[in-house]
Design a protein around this motif. Structure first.
Motif, PDB file in Angstrom:
ATOM      1  N   VAL A   1       0.838  -1.205   0.000  1.00  0.00           N
ATOM      2  CA  VAL A   1       0.000   0.000   0.000  1.00  0.00           C
ATOM      3  C   VAL A   1       0.869   1.251   0.000  1.00  0.00           C
ATOM      4  N   ASP A   2       1.839   1.305   0.918  1.00  0.00           N
ATOM      5  CA  ASP A   2       2.691   2.485   1.048  1.00  0.00           C
ATOM      6  C   ASP A   2       3.516   2.734  -0.213  1.00  0.00           C
ATOM      7  N   SER A   3       3.915   1.676  -0.898  1.00  0.00           N
ATOM      8  CA  SER A   3       4.770   1.837  -2.070  1.00  0.00           C
ATOM      9  C   SER A   3       4.015   2.359  -3.286  1.00  0.00           C
ATOM     10  N   LEU A   4       2.689   2.232  -3.306  1.00  0.00           N
ATOM     11  CA  LEU A   4       1.909   2.622  -4.489  1.00  0.00           C
ATOM     12  C   LEU A   4       0.926   3.760  -4.243  1.00  0.00           C
ATOM     13  N   ALA A   5       0.684   4.109  -2.988  1.00  0.00           N
ATOM     14  CA  ALA A   5      -0.402   5.037  -2.662  1.00  0.00           C
ATOM     15  C   ALA A   5      -0.237   6.414  -3.286  1.00  0.00           C
ATOM     16  N   SER A   6       0.992   6.843  -3.544  1.00  0.00           N
ATOM     17  CA  SER A   6       1.204   8.195  -4.064  1.00  0.00           C
ATOM     18  C   SER A   6       0.838   8.339  -5.532  1.00  0.00           C
ATOM     19  N   PHE A   7       0.648   7.240  -6.225  1.00  0.00           N
ATOM     20  CA  PHE A   7       0.339   7.297  -7.657  1.00  0.00           C
ATOM     21  C   PHE A   7      -1.180   7.417  -7.852  1.00  0.00           C
ATOM     22  N   THR A   8      -1.610   8.488  -8.492  1.00  0.00           N
ATOM     23  CA  THR A   8      -3.050   8.692  -8.664  1.00  0.00           C
ATOM     24  C   THR A   8      -3.657   7.727  -9.668  1.00  0.00           C
ATOM     25  N   ASN A   9      -2.833   7.077 -10.482  1.00  0.00           N
ATOM     26  CA  ASN A   9      -3.371   6.076 -11.404  1.00  0.00           C
ATOM     27  C   ASN A   9      -3.405   4.682 -10.796  1.00  0.00           C
ATOM     28  N   LEU A  10      -3.209   4.584  -9.469  1.00  0.00           N
ATOM     29  CA  LEU A  10      -3.530   3.342  -8.761  1.00  0.00           C
ATOM     30  C   LEU A  10      -5.038   3.332  -8.570  1.00  0.00           C
ATOM     31  N   LEU A  11      -5.720   2.478  -9.306  1.00  0.00           N
ATOM     32  CA  LEU A  11      -7.176   2.429  -9.247  1.00  0.00           C
ATOM     33  C   LEU A  11      -7.651   1.747  -7.971  1.00  0.00           C
ATOM     34  N   ALA A  12      -7.074   0.575  -7.667  1.00  0.00           N
ATOM     35  CA  ALA A  12      -7.568  -0.208  -6.537  1.00  0.00           C
ATOM     36  C   ALA A  12      -6.533  -1.242  -6.130  1.00  0.00           C
ATOM     37  N   LEU A  13      -6.728  -1.804  -4.939  1.00  0.00           N
ATOM     38  CA  LEU A  13      -5.875  -2.870  -4.416  1.00  0.00           C
ATOM     39  C   LEU A  13      -6.749  -4.039  -3.990  1.00  0.00           C
ATOM     40  N   SER A  14      -6.292  -5.239  -4.293  1.00  0.00           N
ATOM     41  CA  SER A  14      -7.018  -6.439  -3.888  1.00  0.00           C
ATOM     42  C   SER A  14      -6.302  -7.105  -2.719  1.00  0.00           C
ATOM     43  N   VAL A  15      -7.033  -7.332  -1.616  1.00  0.00           N
ATOM     44  CA  VAL A  15      -6.448  -8.012  -0.456  1.00  0.00           C
ATOM     45  C   VAL A  15      -6.801  -9.494  -0.456  1.00  0.00           C
ATOM     46  N   GLY A  16      -7.551  -9.927  -1.442  1.00  0.00           N
ATOM     47  CA  GLY A  16      -7.963 -11.330  -1.478  1.00  0.00           C
ATOM     48  C   GLY A  16      -7.611 -11.990  -2.777  1.00  0.00           C
ATOM     49  N   GLY A  17      -6.383 -11.778  -3.247  1.00  0.00           N
ATOM     50  CA  GLY A  17      -5.993 -12.370  -4.511  1.00  0.00           C
ATOM     51  C   GLY A  17      -6.017 -13.884  -4.452  1.00  0.00           C
ATOM     52  N   PHE A  18      -6.521 -14.511  -5.506  1.00  0.00           N
ATOM     53  CA  PHE A  18      -6.502 -15.966  -5.668  1.00  0.00           C
ATOM     54  C   PHE A  18      -7.356 -16.695  -4.635  1.00  0.00           C
ATOM     55  N   MET A  19      -8.432 -16.040  -4.173  1.00  0.00           N
ATOM     56  CA  MET A  19      -9.296 -16.700  -3.205  1.00  0.00           C
ATOM     57  C   MET A  19     -10.094 -17.797  -3.890  1.00  0.00           C
ATOM     58  N   SER A  20      -9.824 -19.037  -3.526  1.00  0.00           N
ATOM     59  CA  SER A  20     -10.558 -20.160  -4.104  1.00  0.00           C
ATOM     60  C   SER A  20     -11.378 -20.901  -3.062  1.00  0.00           C
ATOM     61  N   ASP A  21     -11.194 -20.586  -1.778  1.00  0.00           N
ATOM     62  CA  ASP A  21     -11.904 -21.257  -0.703  1.00  0.00           C
ATOM     63  C   ASP A  21     -12.703 -20.213   0.061  1.00  0.00           C
ATOM     64  N   GLU A  22     -14.025 -20.341   0.049  1.00  0.00           N
ATOM     65  CA  GLU A  22     -14.858 -19.337   0.687  1.00  0.00           C
ATOM     66  C   GLU A  22     -14.674 -19.300   2.205  1.00  0.00           C
ATOM     67  N   ASP A  23     -14.102 -20.380   2.788  1.00  0.00           N
ATOM     68  CA  ASP A  23     -13.819 -20.359   4.217  1.00  0.00           C
ATOM     69  C   ASP A  23     -12.826 -19.264   4.574  1.00  0.00           C
ATOM     70  N   GLN A  24     -12.094 -18.778   3.599  1.00  0.00           N
ATOM     71  CA  GLN A  24     -11.085 -17.758   3.849  1.00  0.00           C
ATOM     72  C   GLN A  24     -11.676 -16.350   3.893  1.00  0.00           C
ATOM     73  N   LEU A  25     -12.960 -16.207   3.611  1.00  0.00           N
ATOM     74  CA  LEU A  25     -13.542 -14.874   3.497  1.00  0.00           C
ATOM     75  C   LEU A  25     -13.486 -14.083   4.799  1.00  0.00           C
ATOM     76  N   THR A  26     -13.590 -14.763   5.930  1.00  0.00           N
ATOM     77  CA  THR A  26     -13.522 -14.028   7.193  1.00  0.00           C
ATOM     78  C   THR A  26     -12.162 -13.357   7.367  1.00  0.00           C
ATOM     79  N   PHE A  27     -11.111 -13.971   6.809  1.00  0.00           N
ATOM     80  CA  PHE A  27      -9.781 -13.377   6.899  1.00  0.00           C
ATOM     81  C   PHE A  27      -9.617 -12.264   5.868  1.00  0.00           C
ATOM     82  N   VAL A  28     -10.262 -12.426   4.717  1.00  0.00           N
ATOM     83  CA  VAL A  28     -10.275 -11.348   3.723  1.00  0.00           C
ATOM     84  C   VAL A  28     -10.955 -10.114   4.314  1.00  0.00           C
TER      85      VAL A  28
END
Length: 609
Positions: free
Chosen positions: A146-173
């Motif tokens: 987050v800190d390394s990219l936040a200054s760039f205004t063309n950063l549209l979004a960040l995903s904290v749940g990349g490659f989620m294949s198990d819905e049991d992991q959603l509470t951690f997401v």
């Protein structure tokens, strides 16, 4: 006497050109209203026309370290014309190394009107499917991205749940979303959309129902995910591309979503370049009016080929005499033609009124978990706990051993009953029960389990198949550490409710003050963006230029009005002060290199095409 004219008009122009080449136009940040993206300043609807971009070795089981494609300026410059040929406005990046400089590539993309959606998880540090939990190592690695990219205004979004294949992991997401958003607020960064993506795709009503229930779970509280990305590929052995009706089904299924939904990974596969007959005809369906009412676009897999799978979604090959020449495949031309004519549209923000309402949290979610989330990892508690242990994990144990075997060791150490015998490490997403040490990183959690086993079985038991070692007797904890450890209990069965406002001192001493809120965060002051710094520099330089241009005229008038008086002595500076631009992003990153903690996550490889 100093002569301004001696600089010459061309010198002034050259100086101004140099300045304006530094002050490039920044893209308007993207914000969210309801279930759609909009540009922040003019409120125009923003619909994703994206492409995934990563090294051909990403996800390779022979590669121990993924490559950060966004940190390679020359390669970005080489590939940029091809991005433009595809008429894209977004690149999705799977892996970011926060210690590297991304300014060159981000500037090139910004100048071309291209935004970035980046995964904070990467290939190596993700919420592990074998032993899912949210811990301090993950939190540290996520916030560094987050800190390394936040200054760039063309950063549209960040995903904290990349490659989620198990819905049991959603509470951690959901917990990760909460803590990353808190980090952004505490550091005074601009609002950045934080969301999650899933790599599971299905067309059946049951599958969509499961997704909608999962969406309700991650959006039913204040700290909700800001967007949802979904994999959409063919899944049919005889058809390389999804069908148009798949897109229509996708759009109708999420028309009542309260957050933006888009396909984060879609595309057509090919087995061999000579058999590349991909058409990408279905892509136009994403950008028709009936689709853009509920969907925010799509991201196509992938620019470069994945060299580790029989079926590739790549659009180009890399070769030539020097091994770095881009050679488009037939699929590239087909996608370029398909994207050249799309003109997606949606209402401007001012004319758009969201109608969907925030859903209630599921009472008995079958594919998510209990509404109670795992608490934010508290590194001070973990540090105090591991400092008190005698039997601890050997250094780098998680980098040199099979992860599954290590967690089998923990299970054995706890006699296969974590709740009863190792409550401090308990993670029960369905009951909403989390041990006080469940948020510690893997090596610390492993050490606690090893120490528990050693205490019950004697000195010879501190081994765990050669992964643990016995230390000398530990000194008593400091007052700070005692304050924290007493709250959670000997076995870590209680919840920490009072925190410290300073870092505990060693193993003895008295410093730090108890407080009912989380630890204080230093460096919260807002920092000027590169554009603001450049604007200030421009203003200062123009003032200097104005003074230097008008000063000789004023002096001549003063001389004429004071004839007979001693001439005004003047210094003779050799030239204008040299323009020194603000620190680059790379220079700013240098300050972080020595501060990066040695976190231990679980190595896991992507299965993306």
């Amino acid at each position: 006497m100093f002569k301004v004219a001696s600089l010459g008009v061309l010198s002034w122009l050259a100086l101004l050109v140099q300045l304006f080449s530094f002050v490039h136009a920044e893209l308007d940040p993207i914000v969210i209203k309801g279930s759609h993206f909009f540009t922040k300043t003019d409120g125009k609807a923003f619909i994703i026309r994206g492409l995934t971009y990563y090294s051909p070795t990403f996800g390779s089981f022979s590669s121990t370290q993924p490559v950060d494609a966004l940190a390679d300026g020359p390669t970005c410059e080489r590939d940029l014309p091809f991005f433009q040929d595809l008429n894209i406005n977004v690149l999705r990046i799977y892996y970011i190394n926060p210690t590297l400089d991304h300014s060159a590539c981000m500037k090139l993309l910004s100048d071309a009107g291209i935004y970035v959606v980046a995964d904070v998880t990467g290939a190596a540090y993700d919420i592990d499917a074998y032993n899912p939990r949210w811990h301090e190592g993950l939190l540290n690695s996520y916030t560094q991205v987050v800190d390394s990219l936040a200054s760039f205004t063309n950063l549209l979004a960040l995903s904290v749940g990349g490659f989620m294949s198990d819905e049991d992991q959603l509470t951690f997401v959901k917990a990760a979303t909460r803590d990353v958003k808190q980090h952004i607020r505490e550091k005074g960064l601009r609002e950045i959309p934080i969301g999650w993506v899933s790599i599971t795709w299905g067309r059946t009503t049951d599958t969509i129902a499961e997704y909608k229930e999962a969406l309700e779970f991650v959006t039913c509280t204040e700290e909700r995910a800001d967007f949802f990305g979904l994999l959409m590929v063919s899944g049919r052995d005889t058809e390389p591309c999804p069908r148009a009706e798949d897109v229509d089904h996708f759009a109708r299924s999420f028309q009542d979503s309260t957050i933006p939904v888009f396909s984060s990974d879609t595309g057509c596969w090919v087995e061999a370049q000579e058999k590349d007959n991909r058409t990408y005809g279905y892509m136009s369906e994403f950008f028709k009016n009936n689709a853009t009412e509920s969907l925010s676009g799509a991201i196509v897999m992938t620019f470069l080929p994945n060299l580790t799978q029989n079926q590739s979604y790549g659009l180009v090959n890399v070769g030539g005499a020097n091994g770095d020449e881009i050679m488009p495949m037939n699929g590239f031309s087909a996608l370029s033609s398909a994207m050249a004519t799309v003109k997606p549209s949606f209402s401007n923000a001012v004319d758009y009124t969201p109608t969907a309402t925030t859903p209630p949290c599921p009472t008995n979610p079958s594919n998510a978990g209990h509404p109670t989330m795992q608490p934010k990892p508290y590194s001070l508690l973990c540090s105090c706990m591991v400092d008190s242990l005698r039997c601890v994990a050997k250094k780098d144990v998680f980098n040199t051993n099979n992860v599954a075997e290590l967690f089998d060791n923990i299970s054995n150490a706890c006699d296969h009953n974590m709740t009863s015998n190792c409550p401090g490490l308990t993670v029960d997403t369905y009951k909403g029960v989390f041990g006080a040490f469940s948020g510690c990183n893997n090596s610390v959690a492993y050490s606690w389990a090893a120490n528990e086993y050693w205490q019950h079985h004697g000195d010879n038991a501190c081994d765990l198949n050669g992964t643990a070692e016995l230390r000398d007797e530990r000194p008593p904890p400091s007052n700070d550490c005692k304050f924290l450890l007493d709250q959670v209990g000997k076995n870590g069965q209680n919840t920490l409710t009072a925190f410290l406002d300073s870092t505990p001192t060693g193993t003895s001493g008295t410093s730090g003050t108890a407080t009912g809120s989380s630890q204080s965060v230093s460096g919260n002051a807002k920092k000027l963006s590169k554009g603001m710094k450049a604007g200030i520099a421009l203003g200062v330089l123009l003032c200097v230029i104005t003074v230097l241009l008008t000063a000789p005229l004023a002096l001549r008038r003063k001389k004429k009005s004071k004839k007979g008086k001693e001439a005004i002595s003047q210094s003779d500076p050799s030239d204008l002060p040299e323009f020194v631009p603000p620190p680059t992003h790379a220079q700013q990153q240098q300050n972080r290199l020595s501060e990066l903690p040695e976190f231990q996550g679980l190595m896991r490889h992507s299965h993306h095409g």
